[in-house]
Motif scaffolding. Structure first.
Motif, PDB file in Angstrom:
ATOM      1  N   VAL A 201       0.833  -1.202   0.000  1.00 22.82           N
ATOM      2  CA  VAL A 201       0.000   0.000   0.000  1.00 22.82           C
ATOM      3  C   VAL A 201       0.872   1.258   0.000  1.00 22.82           C
ATOM      4  O   VAL A 201       0.684   2.167  -0.804  1.00 22.82           O
ATOM      5  CB  VAL A 201      -0.943   0.023   1.226  1.00 22.82           C
ATOM      6  N   TRP A 202       1.822   1.302   0.908  1.00 21.98           N
ATOM      7  CA  TRP A 202       2.706   2.467   1.063  1.00 21.98           C
ATOM      8  C   TRP A 202       3.872   2.291   0.088  1.00 21.98           C
ATOM      9  O   TRP A 202       4.992   1.988   0.471  1.00 21.98           O
ATOM     10  CB  TRP A 202       3.189   2.551   2.513  1.00 21.98           C
ATOM     11  N   ASP A 203       3.566   2.496  -1.188  1.00 24.37           N
ATOM     12  CA  ASP A 203       4.483   2.104  -2.262  1.00 24.37           C
ATOM     13  C   ASP A 203       5.444   3.235  -2.636  1.00 24.37           C
ATOM     14  O   ASP A 203       5.395   3.786  -3.741  1.00 24.37           O
ATOM     15  CB  ASP A 203       3.698   1.654  -3.480  1.00 24.37           C
ATOM     16  N   ILE A 204       6.335   3.565  -1.701  1.00 24.97           N
ATOM     17  CA  ILE A 204       7.370   4.563  -1.946  1.00 24.97           C
ATOM     18  C   ILE A 204       8.731   3.869  -1.917  1.00 24.97           C
ATOM     19  O   ILE A 204       8.848   2.742  -1.440  1.00 24.97           O
ATOM     20  CB  ILE A 204       7.324   5.688  -0.890  1.00 24.97           C
ATOM     21  N   GLU A 205       9.739   4.545  -2.449  1.00 20.66           N
ATOM     22  CA  GLU A 205      11.064   3.933  -2.491  1.00 20.66           C
ATOM     23  C   GLU A 205      11.733   3.944  -1.127  1.00 20.66           C
ATOM     24  O   GLU A 205      12.357   2.967  -0.721  1.00 20.66           O
ATOM     25  CB  GLU A 205      11.942   4.649  -3.524  1.00 20.66           C
ATOM     26  N   LYS A 206      11.644   5.075  -0.431  1.00 22.92           N
ATOM     27  CA  LYS A 206      12.229   5.147   0.900  1.00 22.92           C
ATOM     28  C   LYS A 206      11.527   6.230   1.703  1.00 22.92           C
ATOM     29  O   LYS A 206      10.931   7.161   1.144  1.00 22.92           O
ATOM     30  CB  LYS A 206      13.727   5.433   0.831  1.00 22.92           C
ATOM     31  N   ALA A 207      11.585   6.081   3.014  1.00 25.64           N
ATOM     32  CA  ALA A 207      10.956   7.058   3.897  1.00 25.64           C
ATOM     33  C   ALA A 207      11.845   8.285   4.017  1.00 25.64           C
ATOM     34  O   ALA A 207      13.058   8.175   4.209  1.00 25.64           O
ATOM     35  CB  ALA A 207      10.727   6.435   5.273  1.00 25.64           C
ATOM     36  N   GLU A 208      11.220   9.451   3.907  1.00 25.98           N
ATOM     37  CA  GLU A 208      11.951  10.707   4.021  1.00 25.98           C
ATOM     38  C   GLU A 208      11.149  11.693   4.864  1.00 25.98           C
ATOM     39  O   GLU A 208      10.000  11.426   5.233  1.00 25.98           O
ATOM     40  CB  GLU A 208      12.240  11.280   2.635  1.00 25.98           C
ATOM     41  N   ASP A 209      11.741  12.844   5.149  1.00 27.45           N
ATOM     42  CA  ASP A 209      11.095  13.825   6.020  1.00 27.45           C
ATOM     43  C   ASP A 209       9.803  14.412   5.443  1.00 27.45           C
ATOM     44  O   ASP A 209       8.857  14.660   6.192  1.00 27.45           O
ATOM     45  CB  ASP A 209      12.061  14.965   6.355  1.00 27.45           C
ATOM     46  N   PRO A 210       9.705  14.684   4.135  1.00 25.86           N
ATOM     47  CA  PRO A 210       8.433  15.198   3.603  1.00 25.86           C
ATOM     48  C   PRO A 210       7.382  14.087   3.532  1.00 25.86           C
ATOM     49  O   PRO A 210       7.696  12.931   3.259  1.00 25.86           O
ATOM     50  CB  PRO A 210       8.803  15.688   2.188  1.00 25.86           C
ATOM     51  N   PHE A 211       6.116  14.441   3.749  1.00 23.73           N
ATOM     52  CA  PHE A 211       5.035  13.469   3.577  1.00 23.73           C
ATOM     53  C   PHE A 211       4.986  13.076   2.103  1.00 23.73           C
ATOM     54  O   PHE A 211       5.000  13.937   1.223  1.00 23.73           O
ATOM     55  CB  PHE A 211       3.708  14.077   4.035  1.00 23.73           C
TER      56      PHE A 211
END
Length: 362
Positions: A201-211
């Motif tokens: 579901v949370w299909d991003i490459e990596k977690a970062e400071d911006p939403f």
């Protein structure tokens, strides 16, 4: 014999740390009776999650050291790091460790050619807060939280939420999901939890400071998110647990159980973190595994760092940083933060390593 990057033996550093702890803990307990001759001003900025703890730390330290003035602007992790890098502050608080590209640059307050240090100082659970009339208890799992904040789950009576809360009277009402509009380490830690536990579901490459998504409603800082959830209807957000107040707080599914946050459960998560590879010996950045199925561990927590110079351009600032940080990392400092901000005290092993790094600052 182990040697630090400045060539000081670790045994000597440990002795220096012990001395600093003794001074700082004593100073914090004397509550104004100290004969400390420390003077000067120390400027910090950064993570709003540290706000309540910094208020307590500053009050105790300034009481014991009346010649010292400390300010801390809870402007957010990203802003705090930028301010420190530019030389606008003596130290930063950050819920994200420094990025590789930040470390590759220069730090205006530090002696040219030296790296900054970063040590954990504040560990706290991140609460999923909500405001929904008639619903006093709410159970959520990672895929459902991800869908809510990504914007694919838009109603409180969505089948995914109903399945987790069969006894709750969930209304046919719109969900307003509130996220941080500013760069925030709280967002990065929250996003990292969803990326690790619900990547489909949370299909991003990596977690970062911006939403990472164009969804929901943005609010500035921890206080902004809390206010937006409190003043709205059918709202949900994420914030440092110490600021949740009387809002509803969801229980999070871990393994086969739904668990509430506690400082101890958050500390258990951080204690299992692994050092980030390729970092200097004075950099205690850790990567956290949030995929645990152990219900004694709360998976959404942040570790907030203090960042300063290993070697300052201003030697007076170096002495103040050493004294102030040594108090923060002492047993008394960690207990003060727990009492005033609901944080989880560092384990002594972690705290002692951090104290040794701070003791070597010059």
């Amino acid at each position: 014999m182990n040697i630090t990057r400045f060539g000081r033996p670790m045994a000597a550093i440990a002795i220096a740390a012990t001395t600093a702890i003794a001074f700082s803990a004593c100073a914090a307990n004397e509550q104004g009776s100290s004969t400390s001759d420390l003077t000067g001003t120390l400027v910090g900025a950064g993570a709003s999650s540290q706000g309540s703890a910094q208020e307590a730390w500053i009050a105790a330290f300034q009481t014991a050291n009346p010649g010292v003035t400390i300010t801390y602007d809870p402007s957010g992790s990203g802003a705090g790091r930028e301010t420190f890098i530019a030389g606008g502050s003596n130290f930063a608080g950050s819920d994200s460790y420094l990025k590789d590209e930040e470390l590759a640059g220069t730090f205006a307050a530090c002696v040219e050619g030296t790296l900054p240090f970063e040590v954990p100082a504040y560990v706290s659970p991140i609460a999923v807060i909500y405001n929904l009339d008639g619903v006093d208890e709410l159970n959520l799992d990672a895929p459902t939280i991800a869908g809510i904040f990504k914007g694919t789950i838009t109603k409180w009576n969505d089948p995914a939420i109903v399945a987790l809360n069969p006894d709750a009277k969930l209304p046919d009402a719109a969900i307003t999901a509130v996220h941080r509009s500013d760069d925030s380490g709280t967002t990065k830690n929250f996003s990292d939890y969803l990326l690790q536990t619900a990547p489909e579901v949370w299909d991003i490459e990596k977690a970062e400071d911006p939403f990472p998504y164009q969804s929901g409603e943005g609010a500035q800082g921890t206080s902004g998110v809390v206010d937006a959830v409190k003043n709205g209807t059918g709202t949900i957000g994420y914030a440092d647990a110490s600021k949740a107040g009387d809002l509803g707080i969801a229980k999070i599914k871990v393994g086969n159980e739904f668990v509430a946050y506690t400082p101890e459960a958050a500390a258990a998560l951080v204690a299992t973190g692994k050092p980030v590879e390729g970092r200097d010996s004075t950099d205690m950045a850790v990567k956290i595994d949030r995929t645990t199925t152990d219900p004694s561990v709360y998976p959404i927590a942040l570790v907030s760092y203090l960042i300063g110079c290993n070697e300052y351009q201003d030697t007076a600032a170096a002495e103040l940083v050493k004294a102030y940080f040594s108090y923060i990392l002492s047993e008394q400092g960690q207990l003060d933060a727990q009492a005033n901000a609901g944080s989880a005290p560092l384990t002594r092993e972690v705290a002692d390593k951090a104290l040794a790094i701070v003791a070597a600052v010059k």
